[in-house]
Design an enzyme around this catalytic site. Structure first.
Site, PDB file in Angstrom:
ATOM      1  N   CYS A 151       0.843  -1.183   0.000  1.00  0.00           N
ATOM      2  CA  CYS A 151       0.000   0.000   0.000  1.00  0.00           C
ATOM      3  C   CYS A 151       0.887   1.245   0.000  1.00  0.00           C
ATOM      4  O   CYS A 151       1.765   1.385   0.853  1.00  0.00           O
ATOM      5  CB  CYS A 151      -0.886  -0.029   1.244  1.00  0.00           C
ATOM      6  SG  CYS A 151      -1.666   1.516   1.647  1.00  0.00           S
ATOM      7  N   GLU A 152       0.670   2.121  -0.951  1.00  0.00           N
ATOM      8  CA  GLU A 152       1.500   3.318  -1.044  1.00  0.00           C
ATOM      9  C   GLU A 152       1.216   4.318   0.075  1.00  0.00           C
ATOM     10  O   GLU A 152       1.994   5.235   0.296  1.00  0.00           O
ATOM     11  CB  GLU A 152       1.338   3.991  -2.407  1.00  0.00           C
ATOM     12  CG  GLU A 152       0.003   4.644  -2.645  1.00  0.00           C
ATOM     13  CD  GLU A 152      -0.103   5.283  -4.018  1.00  0.00           C
ATOM     14  OE1 GLU A 152      -0.915   6.205  -4.153  1.00  0.00           O
ATOM     15  OE2 GLU A 152       0.594   4.864  -4.960  1.00  0.00           O
ATOM     16  N   HIS A 153       0.115   4.148   0.785  1.00  0.00           N
ATOM     17  CA  HIS A 153      -0.235   5.090   1.852  1.00  0.00           C
ATOM     18  C   HIS A 153       0.416   4.755   3.192  1.00  0.00           C
ATOM     19  O   HIS A 153       0.731   5.654   3.968  1.00  0.00           O
ATOM     20  CB  HIS A 153      -1.754   5.145   2.030  1.00  0.00           C
ATOM     21  CG  HIS A 153      -2.459   5.567   0.798  1.00  0.00           C
ATOM     22  ND1 HIS A 153      -3.608   4.956   0.348  1.00  0.00           N
ATOM     23  CD2 HIS A 153      -2.173   6.527  -0.115  1.00  0.00           C
ATOM     24  CE1 HIS A 153      -4.000   5.528  -0.772  1.00  0.00           C
ATOM     25  NE2 HIS A 153      -3.144   6.478  -1.081  1.00  0.00           N
ATOM     26  N   HIS A 154       0.593   3.455   3.479  1.00  0.00           N
ATOM     27  CA  HIS A 154       1.111   3.049   4.788  1.00  0.00           C
ATOM     28  C   HIS A 154       2.333   2.141   4.709  1.00  0.00           C
ATOM     29  O   HIS A 154       2.861   1.737   5.734  1.00  0.00           O
ATOM     30  CB  HIS A 154       0.005   2.328   5.578  1.00  0.00           C
ATOM     31  CG  HIS A 154      -1.220   3.163   5.751  1.00  0.00           C
ATOM     32  ND1 HIS A 154      -2.350   2.977   4.980  1.00  0.00           N
ATOM     33  CD2 HIS A 154      -1.482   4.196   6.583  1.00  0.00           C
ATOM     34  CE1 HIS A 154      -3.266   3.859   5.339  1.00  0.00           C
ATOM     35  NE2 HIS A 154      -2.772   4.615   6.307  1.00  0.00           N
ATOM     36  N   GLN A 179      -4.919  -0.718  -4.837  1.00  0.00           N
ATOM     37  CA  GLN A 179      -5.456  -1.873  -5.548  1.00  0.00           C
ATOM     38  C   GLN A 179      -6.222  -1.461  -6.801  1.00  0.00           C
ATOM     39  O   GLN A 179      -6.162  -2.152  -7.823  1.00  0.00           O
ATOM     40  CB  GLN A 179      -6.344  -2.682  -4.607  1.00  0.00           C
ATOM     41  CG  GLN A 179      -6.882  -3.948  -5.227  1.00  0.00           C
ATOM     42  CD  GLN A 179      -7.655  -4.781  -4.237  1.00  0.00           C
ATOM     43  OE1 GLN A 179      -7.316  -4.828  -3.059  1.00  0.00           O
ATOM     44  NE2 GLN A 179      -8.705  -5.437  -4.691  1.00  0.00           N
ATOM     45  N   HIS A 199      -5.985  -6.111   2.986  1.00  0.00           N
ATOM     46  CA  HIS A 199      -5.005  -5.049   3.218  1.00  0.00           C
ATOM     47  C   HIS A 199      -4.594  -5.038   4.683  1.00  0.00           C
ATOM     48  O   HIS A 199      -5.438  -4.857   5.560  1.00  0.00           O
ATOM     49  CB  HIS A 199      -5.602  -3.696   2.835  1.00  0.00           C
ATOM     50  CG  HIS A 199      -5.850  -3.549   1.375  1.00  0.00           C
ATOM     51  ND1 HIS A 199      -5.134  -2.673   0.599  1.00  0.00           N
ATOM     52  CD2 HIS A 199      -6.711  -4.186   0.541  1.00  0.00           C
ATOM     53  CE1 HIS A 199      -5.560  -2.763  -0.662  1.00  0.00           C
ATOM     54  NE2 HIS A 199      -6.516  -3.666  -0.719  1.00  0.00           N
ATOM     55  N   CYS A 203      -3.065  -2.772   6.167  1.00  0.00           N
ATOM     56  CA  CYS A 203      -3.281  -1.454   6.764  1.00  0.00           C
ATOM     57  C   CYS A 203      -4.664  -1.390   7.424  1.00  0.00           C
ATOM     58  O   CYS A 203      -4.875  -0.584   8.327  1.00  0.00           O
ATOM     59  CB  CYS A 203      -3.100  -0.333   5.747  1.00  0.00           C
ATOM     60  SG  CYS A 203      -4.158  -0.432   4.300  1.00  0.00           S
TER      61      CYS A 203
END
Length: 191
Positions: free
Chosen positions: A78-81, A119, A147, A149
């Site tokens: 995940c590019e956010h976390h 995703q 996920h 996250c």
């Protein structure tokens, strides 16, 4: 071409990150080096061209069949976390003069999964690559994943599954066909 992965820079970043914790265990002494190498593997898709993984894997085709492969394992970040999401990918396409070697479907999904991702974009990129290289009458990609996250932080949901769908050509136009292969995209239990 993108700049090469800098293992030393990543190792220094992991050292800095770990220095924020009160660690005394010798077991983490080599962690920055191991983590930097692992991060390089997890993001190797940035340094891989789709053209290279497809190579000579495009073949002429005469017929009116459908190619349907499900249960391709997806492991991405995940590019956010910077936490993993793990699941499966199903790819269905209706050939029009060309087919891909079956292993190329896995390789295409792997290139895009081995990048920092969401995703939704991953699903679209896989469909777009297949559409670009063999121009099928239609392509459908379904990614189902969990996920971490959502499991390990924030809402801490036990088993949330996320499904994303990308449809092109005949699959975008024909809802019945899309639903049929969407429903058949769930991998069968392994024996």
């Amino acid at each position: 071409m993108s700049k090469p992965y800098n293992t030393k820079l990543a190792e220094d970043a992991y050292k800095a990150l770990l220095s924020t914790l009160p660690l005394t265990d010798e077991g983490v002494e080599r962690t920055p080096s191991r983590a930097a190498k692992a991060f390089g593997e997890l993001t190797k898709g940035y340094h891989t061209k789709i053209e290279d993984v497809i190579g000579q894997g495009v073949f002429p085709y005469k017929g009116d069949g459908i190619v349907h492969v499900r249960g391709l394992e997806i492991c991405s970040m995940c590019e956010h976390h910077l936490l993993p999401f793990i699941g499966t990918c199903a790819i269905t396409y209706i050939p029009d003069k060309k087919i891909l070697g079956l292993s190329k479907l896995k390789r295409i999904s792997e290139v895009y999964a081995r990048r920092l991702q969401v995703q939704e974009r991953l699903t679209e990129q896989i469909a777009e690559a297949i559409d670009k290289f063999i121009k099928p009458k239609g392509v459908l990609v379904v990614v189902r994943s969990v996920h971490l996250c959502m499991k390990m932080r924030g809402v801490c949901e036990a088993d949330p599954e996320t499904s994303t769908v990308a449809a092109r050509g005949e699959f975008a136009r024909n809802e019945g066909l899309r639903i049929q292969y969407y429903n058949d995209s769930q991998p069968k239990p392994r024996l």
